[in-house]
Enzyme design. Structure first.
Site, PDB file in Angstrom:
ATOM      1  N   GLY A 188       0.851  -1.452   0.019  1.00  0.00           N
ATOM      2  CA  GLY A 188       0.072  -0.396  -0.242  1.00  0.00           C
ATOM      3  C   GLY A 188       0.584   1.495  -0.070  1.00  0.00           C
ATOM      4  O   GLY A 188       0.122   2.252  -0.669  1.00  0.00           O
ATOM      5  N   GLY A 189       1.927   1.292   0.710  1.00  0.00           N
ATOM      6  CA  GLY A 189       3.352   2.282   0.577  1.00  0.00           C
ATOM      7  C   GLY A 189       4.141   2.518  -0.779  1.00  0.00           C
ATOM      8  O   GLY A 189       4.910   2.638  -0.827  1.00  0.00           O
TER       9      GLY A 189
ATOM     10  N   GLU B 272      10.377  -4.127   0.615  1.00  0.00           N
ATOM     11  CA  GLU B 272      10.516  -5.144   1.760  1.00  0.00           C
ATOM     12  C   GLU B 272      10.369  -6.407   1.772  1.00  0.00           C
ATOM     13  O   GLU B 272      10.940  -7.264   2.634  1.00  0.00           O
ATOM     14  CB  GLU B 272       8.854  -5.464   1.875  1.00  0.00           C
ATOM     15  CG  GLU B 272       8.839  -3.010   2.186  1.00  0.00           C
ATOM     16  CD  GLU B 272       6.807  -3.032   2.680  1.00  0.00           C
ATOM     17  OE1 GLU B 272       6.473  -2.351   3.326  1.00  0.00           O
ATOM     18  OE2 GLU B 272       6.075  -3.949   1.942  1.00  0.00           O
TER      19      GLU B 272
HETATM   20  C1  5RP Z   1       3.978  -1.345   2.468  1.00  0.00           C
HETATM   21  C2  5RP Z   1       3.380  -1.418   2.984  1.00  0.00           C
HETATM   22  C3  5RP Z   1       2.650  -1.023   4.561  1.00  0.00           C
HETATM   23  O1  5RP Z   1       3.319  -2.546   5.393  1.00  0.00           O
HETATM   24  C4  5RP Z   1       1.522  -1.126   4.482  1.00  0.00           C
HETATM   25  O2  5RP Z   1       0.803  -0.102   3.375  1.00  0.00           O
HETATM   26  C5  5RP Z   1       0.452  -0.811   5.398  1.00  0.00           C
HETATM   27  O3  5RP Z   1       0.999   0.348   5.842  1.00  0.00           O
HETATM   28  P1  5RP Z   1       0.135   1.323   7.129  1.00  0.00           P
HETATM   29  O4  5RP Z   1       1.228   1.294   8.376  1.00  0.00           O
HETATM   30  O5  5RP Z   1       0.715   2.541   6.698  1.00  0.00           O
HETATM   31  O6  5RP Z   1      -1.187   1.011   7.773  1.00  0.00           O
HETATM   32  O7  5RP Z   1       3.108  -2.809   2.992  1.00  0.00           O
HETATM   33  O8  5RP Z   1       4.332  -0.551   1.305  1.00  0.00           O
END
Ligand code: 5RP
Length: 230
Positions: free
Chosen positions: A102-103, A109
């Protein structure tokens, strides 16, 4: 008698981010993920920065935050292995399989997670799912393959949309694009991840099943709960 107000999602993230400190190995280099939950972890980690050698980071954003707090950041190529990797998720099932990205940091990662013996996933309770597929699946792709990959997802019943920022395709830390895919039913996360990984032009699919979480820490209104340990 007044009822205490429920914690906000950000407060739950802060709670679980702090709880992850117990998994940091003194004297070691820690793998650090990306996102708002991890940001709370990084802020808490700063309080014990003199007890660790430093961190390997999964994104430019986390690297900047770590450095700003005085935590040394090592390149992934400088380390052979990590005892622990700490990261959030967009959703996680009861077996530790996750959707991430999502990020937009999913590729790095997965790389840092692969270096680690233990993946500690930190989430607030809204991220728990019985089966993966609720959150639009992020897939990092080579730009010239985007439409071809979108058609392949359509053949599986999914709809792929290019992630945009300011009206233009978002460019990841690796110079690639992200497709977000809805409408998928991911009943076999391991098989699904293997299948999509084979498609030419896919850099990384956001299903983390081959590198699933070994510990799940969940921030709930009742406190932090450990959901599983493998
Ligand atoms: C980023 C990720 C994050 O771990 C995922 O989006 C969760 O984000 P958040 O802690 O802001 O809810 O995979 O690529």
């Amino acid at each position: 008698m007044t009822t205490p107000s429920p914690l906000t999602q950000d407060e739950l993230k802060a709670l679980v981010g702090k709880a992850a400190l117990q998994y940091v190995v003194p004297g070691a280099i820690v793998g650090v993920g990306t996102g708002s939950t991890v940001n709370h972890f990084i802020d808490a980690l700063a309080g014990m920065k003199d007890q660790i050698r430093g961190a390997v980071s999964s994104s430019v954003a986390s690297t900047e935050r770590l450095k700003a707090l005085g935590i040394p950041v090592f390149d992934a190529n400088e380390v052979e292995s990590l005892a622990v990797y700490i990261d959030g998720a967009d959703e996680i099932d009861g077996h530790g399989c996750m959707v991430k990205g999502g990020g937009a940091a999913l590729t790095r990662e997965k790389i840092v997670a692969a270096l680690a013996s233990r993946f500690v996933c930190i989430v607030d309770e809204s991220k728990l799912v019985p089966a993966l597929g609720r959150f639009p699946l992020p897939v990092e792709v080579i730009p010239m393959a985007a439409q071809h990959i979108a058609r392949r997802f359509a053949a599986l019943g999914g709809t792929a949309r290019m992630r945009l920022r300011d009206g233009q395709p978002l460019v990841t830390d690796n110079g690639q694009h992200i497709l977000d895919v809805t409408g998928l039913s991911i009943t076999d996360p391991l098989g699904f991840e293997s299948q999509v990984n084979q498609w030419p032009g896919v850099v990384t699919v956001g299903v983390f099943a081959h590198q699933k979480a070994s510990v799940g820490l969940v921030g709930t209104t009742q406190g932090v709960v450990k959901t599983f340990t493998y």
